[in-house]
Design an enzyme around this catalytic site. Structure first.
Site: not given
Length: 362
Positions: A124, A72, A69
């Site tokens: 997330s 992101k 993640s």
């Protein structure tokens, strides 16, 4: 003042560009530090001074790896730059069905882009990542194209993105050094910096009488003095990944670890080490006179320097053609700074009595 020597070159043709007359140059051009040893439990790690872009520490930093993640970070900055934060994002079936971490959006749910970015970065949410990508990029595939374009623009040489959420996928990767550069770039954006430094966010919830309440998964915000970002990550193949940032005494650092079973402790140690060994030093202050010339420095210039490097910064004065348009507008040239024969930054110079010296410092 840390001048070792002052040289000058008078140009006979106009070659000064706007990019050169700035407070700092591209991070890719900055000198990597060679400090005392530090270690982590990570397969790859990096530490960067955000403002200057100087890479202070790197271990296995250019190796492409799965980043979960941490993807992101790119998703958020691309959405902020290409989208409108007040836009309404509608959640598609594809977004609702996305596996992994989620903020539990429902089909056709509507939320403004900024709130959805909070859900993306604090919790997330893979559903949020997909919804954002479809809204900003027209499709997930279109958004991924924007992500890879941004990677090229920033100068990420060991990164390629296949999705906006970071779920494991072949040909989806980045490196510790690239993530450090990306984070330094993103943290200079006010909206991004606000979102990733937020410990808790409430957002309107259309399904229940109470608001959404999202607590940031980044424990560094509560564990480290001055912490102000950035993102956690984990998959079964990437293992624990973390980018953290902190600001102390006006200096912002960002630390990156990939595949690190003790990342919270490692990040505290990396940040402490950075502040100890590479504090910001004032190389030149705005308004300083330039010896031998009726000129003054137009901007202050600070740079993270190890104690042995203090006194080793060299400067070069470059004067522009007196018949050029820039000269007529008040520019006189720029002062370049070098460390180990590598350009680390430049600032404009003006006449000593120029009204530009009294304008707000940018």
């Amino acid at each position: 003042m840390i001048f070792k020597k002052l040289l000058h070159i008078r140009l006979t043709t106009f070659i000064v560009t706007v990019a050169l007359v700035s407070l700092y140059v591209s991070p890719a051009q900055h000198v990597q530090a060679s400090p005392a040893a530090i270690g982590t439990n990570a397969r790859a790690a990096a530490l960067i001074d955000v403002e200057s872009g100087r890479l202070l520490y790197s271990n296995n930093g250019d190796t492409p790896m799965r980043i979960a993640s941490l993807t992101k970070i790119m998703t958020a900055i691309v959405a902020i730059e290409h989208g409108n934060l007040s836009d309404t994002v509608k959640t598609s079936k594809r977004a609702v069905g996305k596996e992994g971490s989620s903020i539990y959006l429902q089909l056709d749910e509507q939320m403004n882009l900024k709130d959805m970015l909070f859900g993306l970065m604090l919790r997330s949410g893979n559903d949020a990542a997909t919804a954002i990508a479809e809204h900003v990029g027209g499709s997930e595939e279109g958004f991924v194209h924007l992500m890879n374009e941004k990677a090229i623009q920033i100068g990420l040489t060991n990164s390629h993105f296949m999705n906006p959420h970071g779920l494991d996928e072949d040909n989806h990767y980045s490196s510790a050094n690239d993530l450090a550069k990306l984070s330094a770039y993103a943290l200079k954006n006010e909206a991004f910096a606000e979102i990733v430094s937020t410990k808790e966010k409430r957002a309107p919830n259309p399904h229940d009488p109470w608001d959404y309440r999202w607590t940031n998964k980044n424990k560094m915000l509560n564990m480290y003095e001055g912490a102000d970002g950035v993102k956690t990550g984990y998959t079964k193949k990437s293992f624990r990944c973390l980018v953290s940032s902190a600001t102390r005494n006006g200096q912002k650092l960002a630390a990156v670890t990939i595949n690190d079973g003790d990342d919270w402790a490692d990040h505290r140690n990396m940040l402490d080490w950075g502040y100890k060994h590479f504090p910001l030093k004032t190389v030149v202050e705005r308004g300083n006179d330039i010896s031998g010339y009726p000129l003054a420095v137009g901007q202050s210039f600070n740079y993270p320097l190890e104690s042995e490097e203090v006194g080793g910064v060299e400067s070069k004065l470059v004067l522009i053609d007196s018949t050029s348009m820039q000269y007529a507008l008040g520019d006189r040239g720029y002062l370049q700074f070098y460390l180990n024969n590598k350009l680390i930054g430049s600032v404009p110079v003006y006449d000593s009595g120029s009204t530009r010296l009294s304008l707000p410092n940018k």
